[in-house]
Design a protein around this motif. Sequence first.
Motif, mmCIF file in Angstrom:
data_model
loop_
_atom_site.group_PDB
_atom_site.id
_atom_site.type_symbol
_atom_site.label_atom_id
_atom_site.label_comp_id
_atom_site.label_asym_id
_atom_site.label_seq_id
_atom_site.Cartn_x
_atom_site.Cartn_y
_atom_site.Cartn_z
ATOM 1 N N ALA A 251 65.452 -10.057 14.248
ATOM 2 C CA ALA A 251 64.322 -9.581 15.051
ATOM 3 C C ALA A 251 63.429 -8.656 14.233
ATOM 4 O O ALA A 251 63.812 -8.196 13.150
ATOM 5 C CB ALA A 251 64.855 -8.845 16.287
ATOM 6 N N PRO A 252 62.206 -8.374 14.734
ATOM 7 C CA PRO A 252 61.338 -7.385 14.064
ATOM 8 C C PRO A 252 62.035 -6.026 14.012
ATOM 9 O O PRO A 252 62.836 -5.708 14.902
ATOM 10 C CB PRO A 252 60.100 -7.351 14.956
ATOM 11 N N PRO A 253 61.802 -5.184 13.006
ATOM 12 C CA PRO A 253 60.813 -5.369 11.932
ATOM 13 C C PRO A 253 61.323 -6.130 10.718
ATOM 14 O O PRO A 253 60.626 -6.220 9.709
ATOM 15 C CB PRO A 253 60.500 -3.927 11.540
ATOM 16 N N PHE A 254 62.546 -6.696 10.807
ATOM 17 C CA PHE A 254 63.151 -7.312 9.631
ATOM 18 C C PHE A 254 62.784 -8.793 9.509
ATOM 19 O O PHE A 254 62.385 -9.251 8.447
ATOM 20 C CB PHE A 254 64.664 -7.117 9.664
ATOM 21 N N ASP A 255 63.000 -9.567 10.593
ATOM 22 C CA ASP A 255 62.637 -10.993 10.630
ATOM 23 C C ASP A 255 63.230 -11.769 9.455
ATOM 24 O O ASP A 255 62.551 -12.567 8.809
ATOM 25 C CB ASP A 255 61.110 -11.150 10.637
ATOM 26 N N ALA A 306 71.119 2.538 11.622
ATOM 27 C CA ALA A 306 70.165 2.851 12.693
ATOM 28 C C ALA A 306 68.756 3.090 12.168
ATOM 29 O O ALA A 306 67.825 3.288 12.950
ATOM 30 C CB ALA A 306 70.640 4.078 13.477
ATOM 31 N N THR A 307 68.580 3.073 10.842
ATOM 32 C CA THR A 307 67.239 3.243 10.282
ATOM 33 C C THR A 307 66.477 1.927 10.336
ATOM 34 O O THR A 307 67.051 0.865 10.621
ATOM 35 C CB THR A 307 67.320 3.733 8.821
ATOM 36 N N SER A 308 65.178 1.979 10.051
ATOM 37 C CA SER A 308 64.344 0.773 10.056
ATOM 38 C C SER A 308 64.015 0.284 8.653
ATOM 39 O O SER A 308 63.166 -0.593 8.482
ATOM 40 C CB SER A 308 63.046 1.040 10.820
ATOM 41 N N LEU A 309 64.685 0.840 7.633
ATOM 42 C CA LEU A 309 64.474 0.433 6.243
ATOM 43 C C LEU A 309 65.611 -0.494 5.826
ATOM 44 O O LEU A 309 66.784 -0.106 5.845
ATOM 45 C CB LEU A 309 64.420 1.647 5.330
ATOM 46 N N LEU A 310 65.281 -1.708 5.435
ATOM 47 C CA LEU A 310 66.291 -2.708 5.115
ATOM 48 C C LEU A 310 67.273 -2.248 4.033
ATOM 49 O O LEU A 310 68.493 -2.446 4.188
ATOM 50 C CB LEU A 310 65.623 -4.022 4.718
ATOM 51 N N PRO A 311 66.822 -1.637 2.925
ATOM 52 C CA PRO A 311 67.796 -1.195 1.911
ATOM 53 C C PRO A 311 68.815 -0.199 2.464
ATOM 54 O O PRO A 311 69.995 -0.229 2.086
ATOM 55 C CB PRO A 311 66.915 -0.548 0.832
ATOM 56 N N LEU A 312 68.368 0.686 3.364
ATOM 57 C CA LEU A 312 69.305 1.644 3.957
ATOM 58 C C LEU A 312 70.270 0.961 4.914
ATOM 59 O O LEU A 312 71.458 1.322 4.990
ATOM 60 C CB LEU A 312 68.529 2.745 4.683
ATOM 61 N N VAL A 313 69.788 -0.027 5.655
ATOM 62 C CA VAL A 313 70.670 -0.772 6.550
ATOM 63 C C VAL A 313 71.747 -1.496 5.747
ATOM 64 O O VAL A 313 72.938 -1.463 6.093
ATOM 65 C CB VAL A 313 69.861 -1.776 7.397
ATOM 66 N N VAL A 314 71.349 -2.134 4.655
ATOM 67 C CA VAL A 314 72.316 -2.838 3.805
ATOM 68 C C VAL A 314 73.315 -1.846 3.197
ATOM 69 O O VAL A 314 74.525 -2.108 3.155
ATOM 70 C CB VAL A 314 71.581 -3.615 2.699
ATOM 71 N N ALA A 315 72.821 -0.701 2.740
ATOM 72 C CA ALA A 315 73.725 0.329 2.214
ATOM 73 C C ALA A 315 74.691 0.807 3.291
ATOM 74 O O ALA A 315 75.873 1.061 3.017
ATOM 75 C CB ALA A 315 72.915 1.504 1.670
#
Length: 400
Positions: A251-255, A306-315
């Motif tokens: 889903a957004p914002p990642f898509d 819970a952040t909206s930054l993909l690199p942080l989510v992956v970390a």
Amino acid sequence: MPPLDGAITGIRAGSPAFRRVSLALFAAGFATFSLLYHVQPLLPLLADTFRVAPAEAALALSLATGFLSVAMLLAGALADVYGRRPVMVASLTLSALLTLATAIVPSWHGLLAARALLGITLAGLPAVAMAYLGEEMDPGALDPAMGLYIAGSALGGMAGRLVMGVVVDFLPWQVATAGIGAAGLLAALAVWRYLPPSAGFTRRPARPRAMLSALLVPLGQGRLRLLFLQGFLLMGAFVTIYNYIGFRLLAPPFDLPQSLIGLIFAAYLLGMGSSAWVGRLVARHGRGPVMAAGVLIMAAGVALTATSLLPLVVAGIGLLTFGFFGAHSIASGWVGALAPVTGKAQASSLYLFSYYMGSSLVGAGGGVIWAAMGWTGLALVVGGLLCLSLLLIRILSRAG
């Protein structure tokens, strides 16, 4: 216990028998988690294909883990009657055949039925493997051997999820499922070929009342009860994040496309390293402090998702995975160390009953929280479970 490989108290680390056991149970752990969890990256696809809600799609996993948790209460008793290795080989073989069958099941309810049956047949491997290690290994080799078994589980969990997550963008999911089933058959062959026969236990006749009494023995130890609850909390927190992270990243914002989401399961490599590493840390610092560090690492990972930054989510997924497998490896070894000599299989069954019940109940319930409160709400609930886990570790450490 008869001497093995020249050891007085069991198989010692570095011996030929230790290497055979490690190879066989690494393969068994690999197959167990790949057979069980290869459906996890498919949950968004299943929800779309069969037009079901995320919580209902999660039943493809939760039914398997739920039936697995209940069946494991009997698995230890069956292993007492028929032997450790025969039960493990039969468990893997039947589960692999059921996975091959799911590749040709056309309906949603048929798929759920096959997955429920797999939960029952797979139960003979995890509890019995833990009991086998507790009975056969020298005390100094138990934590390293358990760590290698958990490392195999981590690799299997990663391979099953990663293969499914990537391949379904290019091939039908049925083809990848058949590959997972074939790998399970090869693992069953490895267990049959390389695992030394049990030398640390005596087969007992099938007496239902005695089996029930033996199952209740570990419940009489307060520290074991706390470890059983610990398994529920750790697995519930871990599986809940993995069940629904795919929905969030689609889903957004990642898509993101499904194949890229599947790559996130490469984080299981960190789990392999963690579970193999913590055995050495436990020898220096003790189980309680190292396990608490693992749970804190899990909590940090949940916060990052819970952040909206993909690199942080992956970390965050990486930290969650690293911390979980380390903490689970310690808890598993702790159960084996505390369980009474005549109740190791039963203690392992009870720990894994709680462990997989956490996967089933919390994992499925997480879909309701995700739908009602979004990812922030889900992360807060999982964080609460981990806070309770830290409290249990403190109590366990104080109890000696």
